[in-house]
Design a protein around this motif. Structure first.
Motif, short mmCIF file in Angstrom:
data_model
loop_
_atom_site.label_atom_id
_atom_site.label_comp_id
_atom_site.label_asym_id
_atom_site.label_seq_id
_atom_site.Cartn_x
_atom_site.Cartn_y
_atom_site.Cartn_z
N GLY A 13 0.81 -1.21 0.00
CA GLY A 13 0.00 0.00 0.00
C GLY A 13 0.84 1.26 0.00
O GLY A 13 0.57 2.22 -0.73
N ARG A 14 1.88 1.26 0.79
CA ARG A 14 2.79 2.42 0.84
C ARG A 14 3.46 2.63 -0.50
O ARG A 14 3.57 3.76 -0.99
CB ARG A 14 3.83 2.21 1.94
CG ARG A 14 4.88 3.28 1.97
CD ARG A 14 4.72 4.15 3.20
NE ARG A 14 5.81 5.11 3.30
CZ ARG A 14 5.72 6.37 2.88
NH1 ARG A 14 4.62 6.80 2.33
NH2 ARG A 14 6.73 7.19 3.01
N LEU A 15 3.93 1.57 -1.12
CA LEU A 15 4.54 1.65 -2.45
C LEU A 15 3.56 2.25 -3.45
O LEU A 15 3.91 3.16 -4.23
CB LEU A 15 4.98 0.25 -2.89
CG LEU A 15 5.69 0.11 -4.22
CD1 LEU A 15 7.05 0.78 -4.18
CD2 LEU A 15 5.84 -1.37 -4.56
N LEU A 16 2.32 1.78 -3.42
CA LEU A 16 1.29 2.31 -4.31
C LEU A 16 1.01 3.78 -4.01
O LEU A 16 0.83 4.58 -4.94
CB LEU A 16 0.00 1.49 -4.18
CG LEU A 16 -0.02 0.16 -4.91
CD1 LEU A 16 -1.14 -0.72 -4.37
CD2 LEU A 16 -0.17 0.37 -6.42
N MET A 17 0.95 4.15 -2.74
CA MET A 17 0.65 5.53 -2.38
C MET A 17 1.74 6.48 -2.85
O MET A 17 1.46 7.54 -3.41
CB MET A 17 0.44 5.67 -0.87
CG MET A 17 0.12 7.09 -0.43
SD MET A 17 -1.37 7.79 -1.19
CE MET A 17 -2.61 6.96 -0.22
N VAL A 18 2.99 6.13 -2.63
CA VAL A 18 4.10 6.98 -3.06
C VAL A 18 4.03 7.18 -4.57
O VAL A 18 4.18 8.31 -5.07
CB VAL A 18 5.46 6.39 -2.62
CG1 VAL A 18 6.62 7.09 -3.29
CG2 VAL A 18 5.58 6.46 -1.10
N ASP A 19 3.78 6.12 -5.30
CA ASP A 19 3.66 6.21 -6.75
C ASP A 19 2.46 7.10 -7.14
O ASP A 19 2.57 7.94 -8.04
CB ASP A 19 3.48 4.81 -7.35
CG ASP A 19 3.33 4.84 -8.84
OD1 ASP A 19 4.33 5.05 -9.55
OD2 ASP A 19 2.18 4.66 -9.31
N ALA A 20 1.34 6.92 -6.45
CA ALA A 20 0.13 7.69 -6.77
C ALA A 20 0.36 9.18 -6.53
O ALA A 20 -0.15 10.02 -7.29
CB ALA A 20 -1.05 7.19 -5.94
N LEU A 21 1.10 9.54 -5.50
CA LEU A 21 1.34 10.95 -5.22
C LEU A 21 2.05 11.63 -6.39
O LEU A 21 1.71 12.76 -6.75
CB LEU A 21 2.14 11.12 -3.93
CG LEU A 21 1.38 10.76 -2.66
CD1 LEU A 21 2.31 10.82 -1.45
CD2 LEU A 21 0.17 11.65 -2.46
N GLY A 22 3.00 10.96 -6.99
CA GLY A 22 3.67 11.51 -8.17
C GLY A 22 2.72 11.68 -9.33
O GLY A 22 2.75 12.69 -10.05
N LYS A 23 1.84 10.72 -9.53
CA LYS A 23 0.86 10.80 -10.61
C LYS A 23 -0.18 11.88 -10.35
O LYS A 23 -0.61 12.59 -11.27
CB LYS A 23 0.22 9.44 -10.83
CG LYS A 23 1.18 8.42 -11.44
CD LYS A 23 0.55 7.06 -11.56
CE LYS A 23 1.39 6.12 -12.38
NZ LYS A 23 2.69 5.79 -11.87
N LEU A 24 -0.60 12.02 -9.10
CA LEU A 24 -1.57 13.06 -8.74
C LEU A 24 -1.00 14.45 -9.03
O LEU A 24 -1.71 15.32 -9.55
CB LEU A 24 -1.96 12.94 -7.26
CG LEU A 24 -2.88 11.78 -6.92
CD1 LEU A 24 -2.81 11.47 -5.43
CD2 LEU A 24 -4.31 12.08 -7.36
#
Length: 168
Positions: free
Chosen positions: A103-114
């Protein structure tokens, strides 16, 4: 455990639906009625994602967490109805891997995309009674911004809170 992130492909959408269904049942147990949680099957979620992604793939990004060719999590980000914001519409991890770092890996990635979607901040909605998810978001710097809504999940009304994160 090696997990890699990549943009979803059409072939992944039924697996995304399966993760979504399992994650939702586990996360919302005790918040939503068992009858509500049983209304949508993994196949129904897969069909829903197939249709949604068909219409939004040019404006939204669906990222999957892949472990040995198995989809074990995903995020979905895109423009928001909230002015000057991008939105994290979904983040789900297979229940057996909650707490493993996926989940943390996905969140960090999502923040860049956001940040690339545009706007000065990101927003997400979370069930008010989903304390585990709220702790996860708060640990990542998200803050409840005071906005609330009551929206149905499979026809069952549920209180939700909006969280925001301002981009530096």
């Amino acid at each position: 455990m090696h997990v890699s992130l990549r943009t979803a492909e059409e072939v992944d959408l039924m697996a995304v639906g399966s993760v979504h269904q399992r994650s939702r049942v586990a996360a919302y147990a005790g918040i939503l009625s068992p009858e509500t949680l049983e209304l949508r099957t993994a196949d129904a979620f897969g069909e829903w994602w197939t249709e949604r992604y068909r219409w939004e793939r040019d404006t939204h990004v669906l990222t999957v967490a892949d472990r040995n060719s198995e989809i074990v999590g995903f995020t979905y980000v895109g423009p928001s109805e909230t002015p000057d914001a991008a939105e994290l519409y979904a983040i789900h991890v297979d229940p057996s891997l909650v707490g493993s770092g996926v989940g943390r890996l996905l969140m960090v990635d999502a923040l860049g995309k956001l940040a690339k979607v545009g706007g000065s901040r990101a927003v997400l909605w979370v069930l008010a009674d989903n304390s585990r998810a709220r702790r996860f978001y708060e640990a990542g710097g998200w803050v409840a911004d005071g906005q609330t809504r009551n929206e149905p999940v499979n026809g069952e009304p549920v209180d939700q809170l909006r969280y925001s994160l301002t981009f530096a």
